[in-house]
Design an enzyme around this catalytic site. Structure first.
Site, PDB file in Angstrom:
ATOM      1  N   GLY B  40     -25.049 -25.512   7.958  1.00  0.00           N
ATOM      2  CA  GLY B  40     -24.601 -26.473   6.957  1.00  0.00           C
ATOM      3  C   GLY B  40     -24.466 -27.856   7.562  1.00  0.00           C
ATOM      4  O   GLY B  40     -24.026 -28.005   8.707  1.00  0.00           O
ATOM      5  N   GLY B  42     -23.113 -30.639   5.679  1.00  0.00           N
ATOM      6  CA  GLY B  42     -22.262 -31.522   4.892  1.00  0.00           C
ATOM      7  C   GLY B  42     -21.294 -32.229   5.815  1.00  0.00           C
ATOM      8  O   GLY B  42     -21.527 -32.336   7.032  1.00  0.00           O
ATOM      9  N   ARG B 330      -5.223 -31.305 -11.247  1.00  0.00           N
ATOM     10  CA  ARG B 330      -6.418 -30.812 -11.926  1.00  0.00           C
ATOM     11  C   ARG B 330      -6.189 -29.515 -12.683  1.00  0.00           C
ATOM     12  O   ARG B 330      -6.696 -29.354 -13.791  1.00  0.00           O
ATOM     13  CB  ARG B 330      -7.535 -30.619 -10.902  1.00  0.00           C
ATOM     14  CG  ARG B 330      -7.989 -31.944 -10.359  1.00  0.00           C
ATOM     15  CD  ARG B 330      -9.053 -31.797  -9.325  1.00  0.00           C
ATOM     16  NE  ARG B 330      -9.440 -33.141  -8.884  1.00  0.00           N
ATOM     17  CZ  ARG B 330     -10.293 -33.388  -7.914  1.00  0.00           C
ATOM     18  NH1 ARG B 330     -10.857 -32.388  -7.273  1.00  0.00           N
ATOM     19  NH2 ARG B 330     -10.589 -34.612  -7.573  1.00  0.00           N
ATOM     20  N   HIS B 401     -15.571 -26.089 -10.071  1.00  0.00           N
ATOM     21  CA  HIS B 401     -15.849 -27.191  -9.154  1.00  0.00           C
ATOM     22  C   HIS B 401     -15.708 -26.844  -7.672  1.00  0.00           C
ATOM     23  O   HIS B 401     -16.624 -27.040  -6.902  1.00  0.00           O
ATOM     24  CB  HIS B 401     -14.917 -28.344  -9.514  1.00  0.00           C
ATOM     25  CG  HIS B 401     -15.096 -29.575  -8.696  1.00  0.00           C
ATOM     26  ND1 HIS B 401     -16.318 -30.200  -8.575  1.00  0.00           N
ATOM     27  CD2 HIS B 401     -14.229 -30.319  -7.967  1.00  0.00           C
ATOM     28  CE1 HIS B 401     -16.182 -31.260  -7.799  1.00  0.00           C
ATOM     29  NE2 HIS B 401     -14.932 -31.347  -7.406  1.00  0.00           N
ATOM     30  N   GLU B 425     -14.967 -26.378   3.031  1.00  0.00           N
ATOM     31  CA  GLU B 425     -14.785 -25.554   1.840  1.00  0.00           C
ATOM     32  C   GLU B 425     -15.102 -24.085   2.112  1.00  0.00           C
ATOM     33  O   GLU B 425     -14.662 -23.207   1.364  1.00  0.00           O
ATOM     34  CB  GLU B 425     -15.669 -26.093   0.706  1.00  0.00           C
ATOM     35  CG  GLU B 425     -15.265 -25.586  -0.669  1.00  0.00           C
ATOM     36  CD  GLU B 425     -16.119 -26.152  -1.797  1.00  0.00           C
ATOM     37  OE1 GLU B 425     -16.865 -27.123  -1.552  1.00  0.00           O
ATOM     38  OE2 GLU B 425     -16.048 -25.624  -2.910  1.00  0.00           O
ATOM     39  N   LEU B 441     -12.975 -34.025   0.780  1.00  0.00           N
ATOM     40  CA  LEU B 441     -13.754 -34.786   1.761  1.00  0.00           C
ATOM     41  C   LEU B 441     -12.954 -34.858   3.052  1.00  0.00           C
ATOM     42  O   LEU B 441     -13.482 -34.759   4.149  1.00  0.00           O
ATOM     43  CB  LEU B 441     -14.011 -36.203   1.250  1.00  0.00           C
ATOM     44  CG  LEU B 441     -14.904 -36.343   0.021  1.00  0.00           C
ATOM     45  CD1 LEU B 441     -15.058 -37.802  -0.355  1.00  0.00           C
ATOM     46  CD2 LEU B 441     -16.271 -35.737   0.283  1.00  0.00           C
TER      47      LEU B 441
END
Lengths: 251, 639
Positions: B40, B42, B330, B401, B425, B441
């Site tokens: 990964g 990211g 949220r 999400h 994550e 982030l």
């Protein structure tokens, strides 16, 4: 809507490609262009045919992975829009749509509509960064950057690396992509130390990758999903000349 | 199995300091003898790969996209939190720690959350040094805004593209190491299995997505930084390629899977418009700073938004949660929207949305100011919907999400398999049952830049005598054989239904029974239905093409096969938690006012699931009890 599609099919890098016609009749105007291709692929798979390979991932217009040439335009008819953000309401019932991969010497076709854009990574690798190691950076507010400078740097930094600029350029030039990164970093105080080397190294790499020269037709700016300005290219030329001159003087 | 979180001794403020003080080191001359695989690219993966490369380890970096810069961190819009207190509004590391712990509904570890807040300060310094163009005040200093769930301005942003800018910063750091040859980059490669030798993570089997070639790669440590698996719902805000395959296959090799049912349902996504839809687009939560959320008071309202007078609008978040209003966290905001939609007040063609209205902000601040703050989001909204949101309200709807769950890791971010680490994550840590805006982030970045470089070194310190790991070990042979058989099997089913058909069915089941609201009956029903769907998938899926070429359908088939297994575990997890907390809302456990009712006495633990060896057996539940020394769990109230 009913549509006639002419799509570029190519088995792999070495094979000869050709245009193949497809008819599709259940297109909803709210679909994105890629969802239209998904729908076509579902039909092809149901008929035990090979689906069309195309690049895509985030479908939010930001990852930069999608991109095809639609009726001769990179990313299709809308200005400053990625293919994933293009919706079928832009097309008319019964229309014939020509779909081709991004074509450029620097972007070999991998399969169908997928192209190899790894040359962009190599351009960044040649100098598109600030050489700061991780873990011990100075306190952020010790280097003020004016609001205008930060915004101008952002305008250049917004490039998503999709390659539409290359695909739409008659010379297959990567000037807009390369110049955006050079400009972003040239504007910021954090990266002044490497300014000359960065410009020279990135431009040399860009040439080695087989991209053509910029001849100022400015088509790239029109197709760029982020509206990156061609003024970046002017800035790149300035940075290149500045670096070449200063380098010359040093000797 | 006893789960040891390995939380360091000492007061909260000194735990990480104490850890770093005593962690073992690897001599610079020995680092080049050590290989690390990072899956990964990211924020978590590329920041770690770049950091380890700088230090002199041999790093192999893998991503399934065509370049590392496409990782889905790129799509995060709103911002990244840091307790810098630049606004002098009372922020501090401690306050950020409390907000995050409370926001996560007291289902996260204190020590981890404190470290997250502590490292947040350095992340901004790091990103600015890399040339990330954060928003600035006119005096040249960094600007902030506030985000859901907090009452201070601690969110740093780069317009609505903060994720992209942070990712480009770390991608550039990664490409710098690629140029220096300390990192070997493998793009268009997907991890298909983890290889264990003597119980330790020693390598991976990957598929070259262009040639179909199956490759073996060995290392002294393997790091999974693969992001979340929210795409399991099919309709989600995630990129099409986001998946849970790497962590699921590691789980089947022995890594515990924690809290799989805690998926954040984000309140500000664009609503679904039809069956053909492949994904939902997220609008940044930062919009809630200036946008007001409402629905018509009337049932079956037919007038357009602008024709509905003020007194006939229900600003339900402001009404129910006056202290936080439109900035309520949220999970609260998503559930409140669902409640209004289910009660018949939804808007839009499918009556599945609520309004997000900027008219008041535009009246007060002018359109130019709103455009400067959110212009790109308004443009994006118009491209997708054809609606100009400066003139009429946006329509938004909840959508899957972010995965709060993931592989169980200890304080060192190591899974239950020695030598296997999970970052960002992909692990379960730091968020609890709910994630506050602008913390994802942050977690991904600090895991990669500031935490894992220390903890992995601590592990590698006693690996220097091992020497190169050979890929001809029988464990590699076996794993490769199994991967090949699985691919062949999928290609040979040759049924009648497409892969997406199954993915959509699974997604709908999970959304209905393991989504915003859950019940015991619903979850038991879903477990049975998913089993049936899985059986049918293996009888009737059609995967076209071959393994020797680019084959997106084959890639998807492998991922959906894994989703069909993960989905069951999500339901088991939700079923065993007889309480409501964060993203997990069991209808049986709510207050009279319809708010989530947590049960700390019985459920103040992390569920860490163990693979039982086969799908016929029920997964095995292990518990990591949570203790709260510094912040006493309270009822989360935003009223």
């Amino acid at each position: 809507m009913k549509l006639n599609l002419k799509i570029w099919r190519q088995k792999d890098r070495k094979s000869q490609g050709k245009l193949v016609e497809y008819a599709i009749d259940n297109v909803n105007t709210h679909m994105s262009f890629l969802e239209m291709l998904d729908t076509l692929n579902e039909q092809l798979i149901s008929k035990k045919e090979d689906p069309i390979e195309f690049d895509h991932d985030c479908r939010e217009g930001i990852c930069g992975q999608c991109g095809v040439v639609i009726n001769g335009n990179a990313h299709g008819p809308l200005e400053n829009t990625t293919t994933c953000q293009l919706h079928m309401r832009e097309f008319k019932d019964g229309e014939t749509i020509l779909i081709e991969p991004f074509k450029a010497a620097g972007f070999p076709v991998k399969k169908d509509l997928k192209v190899d854009r790894s040359a962009f990574d190599r351009i960044i690798s040649a100098g598109g960064y600030v050489s700061v190691n991780t873990g011990q950076a100075p306190e952020a507010n010790t280097i003020p950057v004016s609001h205008e400078t930060a915004e101008a740097a952002f305008d250049s930094a917004a490039c998503i690396g999709c390659g539409a600029c290359v695909a739409t350029c008659k010379n297959g030039s990567a000037a807009l992509f390369t110049s955006a990164k050079i400009t972003q970093l040239a504007l910021l105080p954090q990266s002044q130390q490497e300014r000359k080397e960065r410009a020279l190294n990135m431009i040399v790499q860009m040439d080695e990758e087989g991209f053509g020269h910029c001849s100022n037709t400015e088509a790239c700016e029109v197709e760029c999903p982020q509206g990156i300005s061609v003024l970046n290219i002017a800035r790149m030329n300035y940075e290149y000349n500045r670096a070449s001159f200063l380098k010359f003087k040093k000797k | 199995m006893k789960l040891d979180a390995k939380i360091p001794e000492g007061p909260l403020e000194e735990k990480w300091f104490n850890y770093k003080k005593t962690a073992r080191l690897v001599n610079p001359a020995n680092r080049k003898k050590l290989d690390v695989i990072v899956i990964g690219t990211g924020l978590a993966g590329s920041s770690l790969a770049a950091s380890l490369g700088e230090m002199g380890y041999n790093v192999k970096s893998f991503c399934f996209q065509d370049t590392p810069r496409r990782a889905h961190s790129v799509a995060a819009q709103g911002g990244v939190n840091a307790a810098k207190n630049y606004k002098n509004d009372g922020d501090s590391i401690y306050r950020m720690f409390v907000d995050t712990l409370k926001g996560g509904d007291f289902r996260a570890r204190e020590a981890n959350v404190y470290r997250l807040a502590e490292c947040s300060v350095n992340l901004i310094d790091q990103a600015v040094a890399q040339g990330v163009p954060f928003g600035r005040e006119y005096g040249g200093y960094l600007n902030n805004r506030s985000f859901g769930g907090v009452q201070v301005s601690r969110t740093f942003y780069a317009r609505g593209q903060t994720g992209q800018q942070l990712l480009l910063g770390t991608y550039q750091a990664l490409m710098r190491q690629v140029n220096k040859k300390t990192v070997e980059l493998y793009s268009s490669h997907e991890m298909l299995d983890l290889v264990l030798v003597d119980g330790k993570a020693r390598g991976v089997i990957v598929r070259n997505l262009e040639t179909g070639e199956i490759e073996r790669h060995a290392a002294h440590a393997v790091v999974l930084a693969t992001g979340g698996f929210g795409k399991i719902y099919y309709l989600s805000t995630l990129a099409m390629g986001c998946n849970g395959s790497a962590i699921w296959r590691a789980h089947k090799k022995g890594a515990f899977f924690a809290s799989p049912s805690w998926t954040q349902i984000h309140p500000t996504s664009l609503p679904q418009s039809g069956d053909y839809q492949s994904k939902l687009t997220l609008m940044s939560e930062s919009l809630r700073n200036d946008g007001r959320i409402w629905v018509p008071k009337n049932l079956n309202e037919t007038r357009i938004a602008n024709d509905i007078p003020e007194e006939e609008r229900d600003y339900y978040l402001e009404r129910r949660y006056p202290a936080f209003g439109n900035l309520a966290p949220r999970d609260i905001s998503s559930r409140a929207a669902k409640e209004r939609i289910d009660a018949g007040h939804g808007v839009g063609a499918l009556k599945n949305a609520v309004y997000l209205d900027f008219s008041k902000a535009i009246r007060e601040q002018g359109q130019a100011k709103i455009a400067e703050k959110y212009g790109n989001l308004f443009t994006m909204y118009e491209k997708i919907t054809g609606i100009n949101a400066y003139k009429e309200p946006m329509m938004i709807s909840p959508a899957a999400h972010f995965s709060m769950g993931g592989l169980w890791v200890d304080y060192e971010l190591m899974t239950t398999i020695p030598g296997l680490f999970a970052l960002g994550e992909a692990n379960f840590a730091d968020h609890g049952a709910n994630r506050l805006g602008a913390n994802s982030l942050l977690q991904a970045s600090v895991d990669g830049y500031f935490i894992a470089p220390y903890t992995i070194a601590n592990y590698l310190a006693d690996q220097i005598r091992i020497g190169k790991i050979a890929t001809d070990h029988p464990a590699f042979e076996q794993a490769e054989k199994e991967v090949k058989e699985k691919l062949e099997h999928l290609l040979n089913i040759k049924g009648d239904k497409t892969v997406d058909y199954y993915h959509k069915k699974l997604g709908k089941l999970l959304y209905d029974y393991c989504g915003l609201a859950r019940t015991k009956e619903g979850l038991e029903f879903a477990i049975e239905e998913i089993k049936k769907l899985r059986d049918e998938f293996y009888k009737n899926v059609h995967v076209p093409g071959t393994n020797e070429t680019i084959n997106s359908e084959l890639e998807k088939a492998g991922r959906v096969a894994d989703y069909l297994e993960i989905g069951t575990l999500m339901c088991y997890d939700a079923l065993t938690r007889d309480e409501s907390c964060g993203a997990h809302f069991r209808e049986e456990y709510q207050t009279e006012e319809g708010e989530a009712a947590r049960n700390d006495e019985k459920f103040q633990f992390i569920s860490a699931w163990e693979w039982p060896g086969s799908l016929d057996q029920e997964p095995i539940l292990n518990k990591e009890e949570l203790t709260f020394e510094y912040v006493k769990p309270t009822i989360r109230s935003y009223k």
